[in-house]
Design a protein around this motif. Sequence first.
Motif, short mmCIF file in Angstrom:
data_model
loop_
_atom_site.label_atom_id
_atom_site.label_comp_id
_atom_site.label_asym_id
_atom_site.label_seq_id
_atom_site.Cartn_x
_atom_site.Cartn_y
_atom_site.Cartn_z
N ASP A 28 -0.94 -12.32 -4.32
CA ASP A 28 0.42 -11.87 -4.63
C ASP A 28 0.40 -10.80 -5.73
O ASP A 28 1.15 -9.82 -5.69
N ALA A 29 -0.46 -11.03 -6.72
CA ALA A 29 -0.57 -10.05 -7.80
C ALA A 29 -1.12 -8.74 -7.26
O ALA A 29 -0.60 -7.65 -7.56
N ALA A 30 -2.16 -8.83 -6.43
CA ALA A 30 -2.77 -7.61 -5.87
C ALA A 30 -1.76 -6.84 -5.02
O ALA A 30 -1.70 -5.61 -5.07
N LYS A 31 -0.95 -7.59 -4.24
CA LYS A 31 0.08 -6.93 -3.41
C LYS A 31 1.12 -6.23 -4.28
O LYS A 31 1.66 -5.19 -3.91
N PRO A 48 0.73 -1.94 -6.34
CA PRO A 48 1.22 -0.60 -5.98
C PRO A 48 2.73 -0.44 -6.19
O PRO A 48 3.20 0.65 -6.54
N TYR A 49 3.48 -1.54 -6.00
CA TYR A 49 4.94 -1.46 -6.23
C TYR A 49 5.24 -1.31 -7.72
O TYR A 49 6.18 -0.61 -8.10
N ILE A 50 4.45 -1.98 -8.54
CA ILE A 50 4.63 -1.85 -9.99
C ILE A 50 4.41 -0.40 -10.40
O ILE A 50 5.20 0.20 -11.13
N LYS A 51 3.33 0.18 -9.88
CA LYS A 51 3.00 1.57 -10.20
C LYS A 51 4.13 2.50 -9.76
O LYS A 51 4.56 3.39 -10.51
N GLU A 52 4.61 2.27 -8.56
CA GLU A 52 5.67 3.13 -8.01
C GLU A 52 6.94 3.04 -8.86
O GLU A 52 7.55 4.06 -9.20
N ASN A 69 -12.37 -13.47 -8.36
CA ASN A 69 -12.12 -13.03 -6.98
C ASN A 69 -11.85 -11.52 -6.87
O ASN A 69 -11.29 -11.06 -5.87
N GLY A 70 -12.24 -10.77 -7.88
CA GLY A 70 -11.99 -9.32 -7.87
C GLY A 70 -12.59 -8.65 -6.64
O GLY A 70 -11.98 -7.74 -6.05
N HIS A 71 -13.78 -9.11 -6.23
CA HIS A 71 -14.46 -8.51 -5.08
C HIS A 71 -13.63 -8.70 -3.80
O HIS A 71 -13.57 -7.82 -2.95
N VAL A 72 -12.95 -9.84 -3.70
CA VAL A 72 -12.13 -10.11 -2.51
C VAL A 72 -10.84 -9.28 -2.58
O VAL A 72 -10.47 -8.58 -1.62
N LEU A 73 -10.17 -9.34 -3.73
CA LEU A 73 -8.87 -8.68 -3.84
C LEU A 73 -8.98 -7.16 -3.70
O LEU A 73 -8.17 -6.54 -3.01
N ASP A 83 -4.53 -0.63 -1.46
CA ASP A 83 -3.44 0.02 -2.21
C ASP A 83 -3.46 -0.40 -3.67
O ASP A 83 -3.05 0.36 -4.56
N CYS A 84 -3.90 -1.64 -3.89
CA CYS A 84 -4.02 -2.14 -5.26
C CYS A 84 -5.13 -1.35 -5.97
O CYS A 84 -4.95 -0.84 -7.07
N ALA A 85 -6.27 -1.24 -5.30
CA ALA A 85 -7.41 -0.52 -5.90
C ALA A 85 -7.02 0.91 -6.22
O ALA A 85 -7.34 1.45 -7.28
#
Length: 388
Positions: A52-55, A58-62, A80-84, A90-92
Amino acid sequence: MVGDVAIGGNAPVVVQSMTNTDTADIDDTVKQVAELSDAGSEVVRITVNNKDAAKAVPYIKEKLLKKNVDTPLVGDFHYNGHVLLTEFPDCAQALSKFRINPGNTGTRGRDKNFSTIVEQAIRYDKPVRIGVNWGSLDQQLLAQKMDENNQLPVPKESKEVMMDTIIESAVRSSQLAQEVGLAKDKIIISCKMSGVQDLITIYRRMAAVSDHPLHLGLTEAGMGMKGIVASSAALGILLNEGIGDTIRISLTPMPGGDRAEEVRVGQQILQSLGIRNFIPQVTACPGCGRTKSTYFQELADEIQGYIREMMPIWRDVYPGVEDMHVAVMGCVVNGPGESKYADIGISLPGTFEEPKAPVYVDGEHRVTLSGDHIGKEFRTMLDDYIMK
Ligand code: SF4
């Protein structure tokens, strides 16, 4: 470069901070990043702990960009950074740096997980911070070092070995990241500890063995005055030795406290050391038995508050205003001397003085104020000085 903020080399020491909101709560996080940024945080770290945080990132940035807040965001990854970062490109992309804790890249496939994060950093052209904390040290490496030193099970007095392990973890991780293909100048290192003397020792050692930019901070500094004093003592010594390229003051906020306090403390440490100026410096004496009533403290506080309030406007309109020096002093003993030394200063009348307040501008006596509106008139003179 973290976004458009340079860290290391000859760049100014950068003040950064971290949110304590649930990153999945987009509006809350946007609000706090904007507050930290307004307070002067040049980089803001947010936790990215689940999908949820990773999703949300991008919206936070926008939303921040829509508010004209372009402060670079750093993603704080553990376990879990490697997974996220793989699942949420878009998060990356929205982040300007990834923080990796080599002690927290998962219990299995540690190096592989670490390498996966580094591969994402290469793919999206992002720098990383290899952030080693003694509270989350690579246990495998620690056990190995302890074994080498014949100190199993871990005794308390084996701090030396822990420090060796922290440094080795940082150096090894940096080498591994470079083997994976990350450019050396995309790696920032931190080795945080919670004791002042320990922090000073480990950063001196780290600075001696590495030429990566160093992120400085006393981890778990603590609450209120304790956290401020401990951070100032530790960082003051290191920064004064030229160690440290970016700082974060990890204060535990008091209930209802202002998160941006950590930014102001960081700025004030740099300003007190003469490393960077962020806001005009107000010199005020502590007051004593010669101080008449509380008027002097009130005026000093009012001037300080006024400057803080006006700075976001002044900063853009009057470049260099942050280098100004204002004095508000309590009596004739040190008042005229400090006021002459400042760009503009006022010496309020002490108990046994006539009710008159000489004002000095650029070292010269300009006028003597009296009556009921000394504070207001001094503020007008301050405005005039800034606008000239
Ligand atoms: Fe006291 Fe005057 Fe010194 Fe202020 S300047 S601390 S009022 S003696």
